[in-house]
Scaffold this active site. Sequence first.
Site, short mmCIF file in Angstrom:
data_model
loop_
_atom_site.label_atom_id
_atom_site.label_comp_id
_atom_site.label_asym_id
_atom_site.label_seq_id
_atom_site.Cartn_x
_atom_site.Cartn_y
_atom_site.Cartn_z
N LEU A 94 -47.24 -13.47 -37.82
CA LEU A 94 -46.24 -12.83 -37.28
C LEU A 94 -46.66 -11.44 -37.32
CD1 LEU A 94 -43.10 -12.37 -36.31
CD2 LEU A 94 -42.44 -12.70 -38.71
N SER A 95 -46.57 -10.63 -36.13
CA SER A 95 -47.10 -9.27 -35.87
C SER A 95 -46.41 -8.31 -36.88
CB SER A 95 -47.24 -8.82 -34.70
OG SER A 95 -48.08 -9.69 -33.84
N GLN A 96 -47.01 -7.10 -37.14
CA GLN A 96 -46.04 -6.10 -37.91
C GLN A 96 -45.24 -5.61 -36.95
OE1 GLN A 96 -49.55 -3.47 -39.08
NE2 GLN A 96 -48.19 -1.73 -39.74
#
Length: 211
Positions: free
Chosen positions: A60-62
Site C-alpha cells: 500500500l503506497s506511502q
Amino acid sequence: MSPSPETLMQYLLMLKNKGISDQRVLHAMELIPRDPFATGAFQDRAYEDTALPIASGQTLSQPSIVGKMTQALNAGPRDKVLEIGTGTGFQAAVLSQLARRVYTVERFAKLARTANRTLNDLGLVNVTVITGDGSLGLPNQAPFDRIILTAAAEDPPANLLAQLKEGGIMVLPVGQSSTVQTLIKITKTSGGLDYQELQEVRFVPLVAGLA
Ligand code: SAH
C-alpha cells in the site's frame, strides 16, 4: 473505523508539509480513510507516512506519494481515469473523488477481489476493478483522459501511451532498478509527448502477465 479528529488533522498537516497543496487533493484524501485499505495490525499505522505491506508481496503506497501522484495527474470531474496496479484500491479511491470514472487493473485476482470489496464497503460506485495485465491497458474503455501507474516500468508502456487522449496526462514511476526510480509526468500534445521529472520514488515493478 474512521480516524480520530486529531489523527486526521495531523495526517492532513503531514500531507501539506510534504508538498500537497492542491485543495481538491487534500479534500479527497480527507474523505477517504486509509485504515480500511491496510492489513490487520498495520491498520494502526494507516495515518503514518509510510508504505505498508499487503497480501501477495505487494504494498500500500506511502500517502504523501499518493498525494503527489494525484496532484500531478490533475484529474477533473469529467475525466475517465485508468490506474494500473490496484493493490489495495486506496489510490483508486482517492481518484474516485476527483474524476468521473476510474478503471483500475490488478494482475493478482486476490488483491483485485479484496480491493473491490473495500471500495464497495465505502460506497465508491464510480470505480471498476479489473483483474488483468495492465501493461496492455484497457483497450475496450480507451481512450483515457488520465493514466496512472503505481508499479514501476522500465519505460512508459507503448500500449498505455496509445490509450491516452490528446491533452491527456500520464503519471508513472520509471526505472531499471528496484531501488531507485523517477516519477515522471507525460503530457500528450498535438506535437508529441512532453516529459517532466518529478522526484525519486520506490515502487514494486510492473510485471507482465497475470499472476
Ligand atoms: N495503488 C496501490 C499500490 C500499488 S502496489 C494502492 O493504492 O494500494 C503495485 C501493484 O501493481 C501491485 O499490486 C502489483 O501486483 C500490481 N501490478 C504489477 N504489475 C502489474 C500489471 N502488469 N498489471 C496490473 N497490475 C500490476
